[in-house]
Design an enzyme around this catalytic site. Sequence first.
Site, PDB file in Angstrom:
ATOM      1  N   ASP A 142       0.811  -1.225   0.000  1.00  0.00           N
ATOM      2  CA  ASP A 142       0.000   0.000   0.000  1.00  0.00           C
ATOM      3  C   ASP A 142       0.840   1.270   0.000  1.00  0.00           C
ATOM      4  OD1 ASP A 142      -2.320  -1.556   0.083  1.00  0.00           O
ATOM      5  OD2 ASP A 142      -2.289  -1.633   2.272  1.00  0.00           O
TER       6      ASP A 142
ATOM      7  N   GLY B 188      -4.548  -4.263  -3.844  1.00  0.00           N
ATOM      8  CA  GLY B 188      -5.515  -3.213  -4.171  1.00  0.00           C
ATOM      9  C   GLY B 188      -4.727  -1.981  -4.543  1.00  0.00           C
ATOM     10  N   HIS B 189      -4.665  -1.671  -5.820  1.00  0.00           N
ATOM     11  CA  HIS B 189      -3.869  -0.542  -6.304  1.00  0.00           C
ATOM     12  C   HIS B 189      -4.807   0.561  -6.771  1.00  0.00           C
ATOM     13  CE1 HIS B 189      -0.248  -3.415  -7.169  1.00  0.00           C
ATOM     14  NE2 HIS B 189      -0.675  -3.453  -5.935  1.00  0.00           N
TER      15      HIS B 189
HETATM   16  P1  GDP Z   1      -0.718   0.367  -3.544  1.00  0.00           P
HETATM   17  O1  GDP Z   1      -1.360  -0.889  -3.086  1.00  0.00           O
HETATM   18  O2  GDP Z   1       0.743   0.407  -3.251  1.00  0.00           O
HETATM   19  O3  GDP Z   1      -1.023   0.707  -4.976  1.00  0.00           O
HETATM   20  O4  GDP Z   1      -1.368   1.546  -2.649  1.00  0.00           O
HETATM   21  P2  GDP Z   1      -2.938   1.720  -2.324  1.00  0.00           P
HETATM   22  O5  GDP Z   1      -3.626   2.197  -3.545  1.00  0.00           O
HETATM   23  O6  GDP Z   1      -3.481   0.514  -1.653  1.00  0.00           O
HETATM   24  O7  GDP Z   1      -2.855   2.839  -1.201  1.00  0.00           O
HETATM   25  C1  GDP Z   1      -2.292   4.092  -1.429  1.00  0.00           C
HETATM   26  C2  GDP Z   1      -3.390   5.156  -1.210  1.00  0.00           C
HETATM   27  O8  GDP Z   1      -2.792   6.419  -1.135  1.00  0.00           O
HETATM   28  C3  GDP Z   1      -4.372   5.247  -2.362  1.00  0.00           C
HETATM   29  O9  GDP Z   1      -5.626   5.612  -1.856  1.00  0.00           O
HETATM   30  C4  GDP Z   1      -3.798   6.354  -3.238  1.00  0.00           C
HETATM   31  O10 GDP Z   1      -4.791   7.015  -4.013  1.00  0.00           O
HETATM   32  C5  GDP Z   1      -3.240   7.263  -2.195  1.00  0.00           C
HETATM   33  N1  GDP Z   1      -2.058   8.041  -2.574  1.00  0.00           N
HETATM   34  C6  GDP Z   1      -1.014   7.671  -3.364  1.00  0.00           C
HETATM   35  N2  GDP Z   1      -0.064   8.632  -3.359  1.00  0.00           N
HETATM   36  C7  GDP Z   1      -0.518   9.611  -2.550  1.00  0.00           C
HETATM   37  C8  GDP Z   1       0.037  10.850  -2.099  1.00  0.00           C
HETATM   38  O11 GDP Z   1       1.154  11.236  -2.436  1.00  0.00           O
HETATM   39  N3  GDP Z   1      -0.722  11.589  -1.250  1.00  0.00           N
HETATM   40  C9  GDP Z   1      -1.956  11.199  -0.811  1.00  0.00           C
HETATM   41  N4  GDP Z   1      -2.620  11.971   0.024  1.00  0.00           N
HETATM   42  N5  GDP Z   1      -2.496  10.033  -1.220  1.00  0.00           N
HETATM   43  C10 GDP Z   1      -1.775   9.255  -2.062  1.00  0.00           C
HETATM   44  P1  IMO Z   2      -0.970  -4.149  -2.226  1.00  0.00           P
HETATM   45  O1  IMO Z   2      -0.554  -4.729  -3.539  1.00  0.00           O
HETATM   46  C1  IMO Z   2      -0.931  -4.513   2.120  1.00  0.00           C
HETATM   47  C2  IMO Z   2      -1.063  -8.593   3.745  1.00  0.00           C
HETATM   48  C3  IMO Z   2      -2.288  -9.029   4.496  1.00  0.00           C
HETATM   49  C4  IMO Z   2      -1.648  -9.996   5.492  1.00  0.00           C
HETATM   50  C5  IMO Z   2      -0.580 -10.670   4.660  1.00  0.00           C
HETATM   51  C6  IMO Z   2      -0.995 -12.007   4.075  1.00  0.00           C
HETATM   52  O2  IMO Z   2      -2.251  -3.397  -2.280  1.00  0.00           O
HETATM   53  O3  IMO Z   2       0.144  -3.386  -1.596  1.00  0.00           O
HETATM   54  P2  IMO Z   2      -2.602 -12.697   2.069  1.00  0.00           P
HETATM   55  O4  IMO Z   2      -4.068 -12.449   1.845  1.00  0.00           O
HETATM   56  O5  IMO Z   2      -1.722 -12.161   1.010  1.00  0.00           O
HETATM   57  O6  IMO Z   2      -2.302 -14.137   2.373  1.00  0.00           O
HETATM   58  O7  IMO Z   2      -2.255 -11.891   3.434  1.00  0.00           O
HETATM   59  O8  IMO Z   2      -0.275  -9.770   3.607  1.00  0.00           O
HETATM   60  N1  IMO Z   2      -1.324  -8.073   2.376  1.00  0.00           N
HETATM   61  C7  IMO Z   2      -1.227  -6.783   2.036  1.00  0.00           C
HETATM   62  N2  IMO Z   2      -0.979  -5.688   2.786  1.00  0.00           N
HETATM   63  N3  IMO Z   2      -1.076  -4.397   0.777  1.00  0.00           N
HETATM   64  C8  IMO Z   2      -1.292  -5.491   0.013  1.00  0.00           C
HETATM   65  O9  IMO Z   2      -1.310  -5.442  -1.319  1.00  0.00           O
HETATM   66  C9  IMO Z   2      -1.418  -6.747   0.641  1.00  0.00           C
HETATM   67  N4  IMO Z   2      -1.659  -7.999   0.191  1.00  0.00           N
HETATM   68  C10 IMO Z   2      -1.571  -8.792   1.258  1.00  0.00           C
HETATM   69  O10 IMO Z   2      -2.917  -7.949   5.146  1.00  0.00           O
HETATM   70  O11 IMO Z   2      -1.013  -9.282   6.512  1.00  0.00           O
HETATM   71 MG    MG Z   3      -2.917  -1.523  -1.838  1.00  0.00          MG
END
Ligand code: GDP
Ligand code: IMO
Ligand code: MG
Length: 458
Positions: A13, A40-41
């Site tokens: 994340d 979840g991206h």
């Molecule tokens: P990922 O799994 O690494 O792609 O990250 P996620 O999408 O799960 O979580 C990152 C969250 O931060 C998302 O809701 C993005 O829209 C948000 N985000 C990304 N970069 C920034 C930033 O520089 N500032 C803020 N406020 N939000 C950001």
């Molecule tokens: P992105 O791609 C954050 C964590 C789960 C748990 C561990 C194992 O959005 O960064 P799993 O369901 O993979 O067997 O769970 O890994 N986890 C993540 N944490 N971002 C993710 O994906 C994750 N995918 C799995 O919360 O601790």
């Molecule tokens: Mg994510």
Amino acid sequence: MANVIVIGAQWGDEGKGKITDLLSRSADVVVRYQGGVNAGHTVVVADQTFKLHLIPSGILYPNTHCMIGSGTVIDPKVLIEELDTLQNLGVKTDNLFISEAAHVTMPYHRLIDQASEERRGDHKIGTTGRGIGPTYADKSERTGIRMLDILDPDGLQKQLRWTVNYKNDILDKLYGLPSLDPDQVIQEYQGYADRLRPYVVDCSLKLYAAYQERRNILFEGAQGTLLDLDHGTYPYVTSSNPVAGGACVGTGVGPTMIDRVIGVAKAYTTRVGEGPFPTELKDEMGAALCERGAEFGTTTGRRRRCGWFDAVIGRYAVRINGLDCLAVTKLDILDSLAEIKVCVAYDIDGQLSKDFPTNARQFARCTPVYETLPGWQQSTIHCRTLEDLPSQALSYLKFLAEAVEVPIAIISLGAERDQTIIVEDPIHGPKRALLHANASNGCPPNSQMSKGLGSGDG
Ligand code: GDP
Ligand code: IMO
Ligand code: MG
């Protein structure tokens, strides 16, 4: 031409979706190499927010080819929902390709994931419950079902009848759960196969053709370095290899085809699920970071645990992935703070260490050693160049770059595409490995970064 891997440098994340989307502008192919719908991206474009689980973040560019590689695990139900959502929003999806060798998440995988978590009680991992671990376990056990298997109706009948009965034994005898009906599962997956058939190809072959045509290939990691099965905080990890090395295995390309590795890290740290987290803030500061950063899981909606930036894991991520540079995201979330702490070392049983201990028990006993830096207490969301940043924000970033020993190439100050400072072209700028010999702090000597961050404090 440059082939680039984007990885998460923390516990997931980090904002990989935003950074991949940004870099996809100059990519011809974007490929996911591991993980499944646990990922979840989020990509924000103007007033639209896209939450992608399996489809690469490059999908928003109509001419970019997107691939789901052999190292991923595919839940076809979720993938089809994702395709439908994108199509309803007017996003073109006919440039999507799915590896025939990718393993498929079945209903029994989800049930076993959830039941085994319950069985673990206090020792639970805190998985996403999406069946990821059991799907990869079947792959290793050689009882897995691949995309190419679900495309062969006769073969699928035979294979699934045996496997569903085998899994029913486990569901019943180990967890006391009701059995699945093999015919229903077969029918359900034949339906998915009909829908997904046009997308399924030999991705490795297609990637090699793209490589030979000198196309730019972007490898999009899911999860993060500390969730890596081999190099993360085992057993509190996921069941695949998010690290850069996983990109080759998970797509069927050779390591010599990779030019760059970019790590994505938040300006602080978050973790979702169980497991040790030395810089975690269980106080109001942690709650404030969670609230300001909207730190709730994209996939499960769970609250993310929040803490200060940890340069020990940062340095570890640099080493394990061979990072060339870092993209630092969510700097804006720190905007209002008077002081910001950074963990620069761990105290492990009275001994100071700057190295990440791979021994999980030792890691759980690490106490962070902090340096405190002044905050900037003003908004950064409109900053577009290093010069726009408050001097304390520049000093903070310079401190991070020096502490993790890698240059920062991208700074993100908001979820939207344009809320970004490109300090140094992360793909075509100078390569860290070449610069390292002349740059004691890892910052490219001639880059805007070292100029920008160096000014003010010599
Ligand atoms: P990922 O799994 O690494 O792609 O990250 P996620 O999408 O799960 O979580 C990152 C969250 O931060 C998302 O809701 C993005 O829209 C948000 N985000 C990304 N970069 C920034 C930033 O520089 N500032 C803020 N406020 N939000 C950001
Ligand atoms: P992105 O791609 C954050 C964590 C789960 C748990 C561990 C194992 O959005 O960064 P799993 O369901 O993979 O067997 O769970 O890994 N986890 C993540 N944490 N971002 C993710 O994906 C994750 N995918 C799995 O919360 O601790
Ligand atoms: Mg994510």
